[in-house]
Design a protein around this motif. Structure first.
Motif, PDB file in Angstrom:
ATOM      1  N   UNK A   1       0.855  -1.188   0.000  1.00 15.84           N
ATOM      2  CA  UNK A   1       0.000   0.000   0.000  1.00 15.84           C
ATOM      3  C   UNK A   1       0.890   1.237   0.000  1.00 15.84           C
ATOM      4  N   UNK A   2       0.980   1.936  -1.140  1.00 20.80           N
ATOM      5  CA  UNK A   2       1.798   3.139  -1.255  1.00 20.80           C
ATOM      6  C   UNK A   2       0.961   4.408  -1.145  1.00 20.80           C
ATOM      7  N   UNK A   3      -0.233   4.279  -0.620  1.00 24.78           N
ATOM      8  CA  UNK A   3      -1.097   5.441  -0.452  1.00 24.78           C
ATOM      9  C   UNK A   3      -2.088   5.571  -1.592  1.00 24.78           C
TER      10      UNK A   3
ATOM     11  N   UNK B   1      -6.765  10.789  -8.517  1.00 30.96           N
ATOM     12  CA  UNK B   1      -7.524   9.667  -9.057  1.00 30.96           C
ATOM     13  C   UNK B   1      -8.423   8.991  -8.016  1.00 30.96           C
ATOM     14  N   UNK B   2      -8.168   9.276  -6.733  1.00 31.59           N
ATOM     15  CA  UNK B   2      -8.944   8.654  -5.658  1.00 31.59           C
ATOM     16  C   UNK B   2      -8.834   7.132  -5.681  1.00 31.59           C
ATOM     17  N   UNK B   3      -7.698   6.635  -6.117  1.00 32.35           N
ATOM     18  CA  UNK B   3      -7.434   5.209  -6.195  1.00 32.35           C
ATOM     19  C   UNK B   3      -6.065   4.934  -5.581  1.00 32.35           C
ATOM     20  N   UNK B   4      -5.766   3.676  -5.223  1.00 35.67           N
ATOM     21  CA  UNK B   4      -4.413   3.343  -4.757  1.00 35.67           C
ATOM     22  C   UNK B   4      -3.361   3.765  -5.775  1.00 35.67           C
ATOM     23  N   UNK B   5      -2.329   4.471  -5.316  1.00 34.86           N
ATOM     24  CA  UNK B   5      -1.315   5.011  -6.219  1.00 34.86           C
ATOM     25  C   UNK B   5      -0.616   3.906  -7.008  1.00 34.86           C
ATOM     26  N   UNK B   6      -0.352   2.771  -6.361  1.00 33.17           N
ATOM     27  CA  UNK B   6       0.327   1.675  -7.045  1.00 33.17           C
ATOM     28  C   UNK B   6      -0.523   1.136  -8.195  1.00 33.17           C
ATOM     29  N   UNK B   7      -1.828   1.039  -7.992  1.00 37.07           N
ATOM     30  CA  UNK B   7      -2.711   0.562  -9.063  1.00 37.07           C
ATOM     31  C   UNK B   7      -2.729   1.533 -10.237  1.00 37.07           C
ATOM     32  N   UNK B   8      -2.725   2.826  -9.954  1.00 37.11           N
ATOM     33  CA  UNK B   8      -2.706   3.832 -11.021  1.00 37.11           C
ATOM     34  C   UNK B   8      -1.445   3.697 -11.854  1.00 37.11           C
ATOM     35  N   UNK B   9      -0.302   3.500 -11.181  1.00 38.61           N
ATOM     36  CA  UNK B   9       0.966   3.370 -11.897  1.00 38.61           C
ATOM     37  C   UNK B   9       1.011   2.074 -12.698  1.00 38.61           C
TER      38      UNK B   9
ATOM     39  N   UNK C   1       4.695  10.191 -18.305  1.00 37.46           N
ATOM     40  CA  UNK C   1       3.711  11.251 -18.517  1.00 37.46           C
ATOM     41  C   UNK C   1       2.822  11.403 -17.284  1.00 37.46           C
ATOM     42  N   UNK C   2       2.474  10.275 -16.670  1.00 36.68           N
ATOM     43  CA  UNK C   2       1.681  10.304 -15.444  1.00 36.68           C
ATOM     44  C   UNK C   2       2.441  10.996 -14.321  1.00 36.68           C
ATOM     45  N   UNK C   3       3.754  10.764 -14.250  1.00 37.83           N
ATOM     46  CA  UNK C   3       4.572  11.374 -13.203  1.00 37.83           C
ATOM     47  C   UNK C   3       4.575  12.897 -13.316  1.00 37.83           C
ATOM     48  N   UNK C   4       4.733  13.416 -14.522  1.00 37.16           N
ATOM     49  CA  UNK C   4       4.717  14.870 -14.706  1.00 37.16           C
ATOM     50  C   UNK C   4       3.357  15.460 -14.334  1.00 37.16           C
TER      51      UNK C   4
ATOM     52  N   UNK D   1       3.567  10.533  -6.740  1.00 35.32           N
ATOM     53  CA  UNK D   1       4.976  10.841  -7.013  1.00 35.32           C
ATOM     54  C   UNK D   1       5.880   9.868  -6.262  1.00 35.32           C
ATOM     55  N   UNK D   2       5.607   9.680  -4.988  1.00 45.15           N
ATOM     56  CA  UNK D   2       6.424   8.766  -4.177  1.00 45.15           C
ATOM     57  C   UNK D   2       6.321   7.341  -4.709  1.00 45.15           C
ATOM     58  N   UNK D   3       5.119   6.922  -5.081  1.00 48.20           N
ATOM     59  CA  UNK D   3       4.925   5.569  -5.603  1.00 48.20           C
ATOM     60  C   UNK D   3       5.695   5.380  -6.908  1.00 48.20           C
ATOM     61  N   UNK D   4       5.691   6.396  -7.771  1.00 51.48           N
ATOM     62  CA  UNK D   4       6.433   6.302  -9.040  1.00 51.48           C
ATOM     63  C   UNK D   4       7.927   6.120  -8.775  1.00 51.48           C
ATOM     64  N   UNK D   5       8.485   6.934  -7.892  1.00 54.20           N
ATOM     65  CA  UNK D   5       9.917   6.845  -7.604  1.00 54.20           C
ATOM     66  C   UNK D   5      10.281   5.479  -7.030  1.00 54.20           C
ATOM     67  N   UNK D   6       9.427   4.928  -6.191  1.00 56.48           N
ATOM     68  CA  UNK D   6       9.702   3.615  -5.607  1.00 56.48           C
ATOM     69  C   UNK D   6       9.611   2.521  -6.666  1.00 56.48           C
ATOM     70  N   UNK D   7       8.626   2.610  -7.551  1.00 56.74           N
ATOM     71  CA  UNK D   7       8.484   1.605  -8.618  1.00 56.74           C
ATOM     72  C   UNK D   7       9.685   1.645  -9.546  1.00 56.74           C
TER      73      UNK D   7
END
Length: 325
Positions: A75-77, A82-90, A276-279, A290-296
């Motif tokens: 769970x990365x928040x 998007x109101x969804x889990x950040x990891x799922x969005x990524x 593109x999602x990160x920007x 942002x944090x989830x992207x960097x960790x992935x």
């Protein structure tokens, strides 16, 4: 082999801990996430109440401990936008980015190996000199200029290629939505793949050429010539195999780097991937995303480096994965 994996596992844990700590610590410098969530109409008292509810006023160590305990469970928040889990969005954008990286990797392999080998075999030829000159230019040109140039030439002037978007995709294996298997998807993939490949292609051509020339001067290659072995066998069996060892090492690291480099490529071509999602997340101050992207991305680096070490040991049996002599 088991000792190698245990060692790399603990190294990966340490690296991921450092990446997560750095990623989490920069979020306070990105702006106030409440600005995008509630706008300007909310009073300061309501803002402070929301900050308390979201835990944004807690001490840093308390916030990080809460984040780390959830991150261990995957769970990365939740994304503020998007109101969804950040990891799922990524992960929804991950196939598009990997599609771009795979396309660029295929281009690099198909062009760098034959061009680098030929340039090493005939280093004083006109073709080799032209390739070396162009490789210097290729290394020097920023990726966004390459993208703009390709769009102007092939999309605007010639009208051969689409200039933005991912094109038509199809779902394979029940979960992977890809443009590799449709004509329109492949057409949309060409320009961004060549743009992304332009970052690494000159580097690999020069690396293969330099390593190949060094191997061709080695004693065992000279002995192979003295035995009368055919030139093709010497070049592509004896020399090329040993040339590829350092190339595999550098290549694994650079493939991980390309995932991060997709940010500019995806922005210019409006490619719906992780970069593109990160920007967009930065513009919206969507700190969990942002944090989830960097960790992935950090996890991709760790995995690719581990696989490179394993492949290197398989290609070169003299390398001991466990570090024993």
């Amino acid at each position: 082999m088991i000792a190698f994996f245990i060692k790399r596992f603990f190294q990966a844990v340490v690296v991921m801990f450092v990446i997560s700590l750095i990623s989490f610590s920069i979020q306070d410098n990105l702006g106030d996430p409440l600005r995008e969530l509630v706008g300007q109409a909310v009073s300061e008292e309501e803002r402070q109440a929301l900050r308390d509810e979201m835990g944004l006023n807690d001490p840093f160590l308390v916030q990080y401990a809460r984040f780390a305990s959830k991150a261990i469970q995957g769970d990365l928040g939740n994304s503020y936008f998007f109101k969804e889990p950040a990891l799922e969005v990524i992960l929804k954008k991950f196939p598009a980015t990997m599609e771009l990286v795979i396309g660029a990797t295929l281009i690099i392999v198909c062009f760098s190996v034959p061009v680098g080998v030929y340039s090493a075999i005939k280093p004083n030829g006109l073709f080799s000199k032209v390739v070396m000159g162009l490789s210097i230019v290729g290394i020097s040109v920023p990726v966004f200029l390459t993208a703009i140039g390709l769009i102007y030439l092939f999309a605007i002037e010639l009208g051969w290629m689409p200039s933005y978007g991912r094109g038509e995709t199809t779902t394979i294996l029940g979960f992977w939505e890809s443009g590799f298997f449709t004509a329109d998807g492949l057409m949309h993939l060409v320009l961004p793949s060549f743009t992304l490949a332009s970052i690494m292609l000159p580097l690999f051509i020069r690396l293969i050429r330099a390593e190949m020339m060094e191997v061709l001067q080695s004693e065992y290659v000279k002995f192979a010539w003295a035995k009368g072995i055919s030139p093709r066998r010497i070049y592509f069996l004896h020399a090329l195999k040993n040339t590829m060892l350092p190339v595999i090492t550098v290549g694994g690291v650079q493939i991980g780097t390309m995932v991060a480099y997709t940010i500019l490529t995806e922005t210019v071509f409006q490619w719906p991937g992780m970069g593109f999602l990160f920007l967009e997340a930065v513009n919206r101050v969507d700190t969990p995303l942002i944090v989830a992207y960097l960790i992935v991305v950090g996890a991709i680096f760790v995995v690719t480096n581990t696989l490179v070490d394993l492949i290197y040991g398989l290609v070169n049996p003299t390398v001991k994965l466990a570090g024993k002599k």
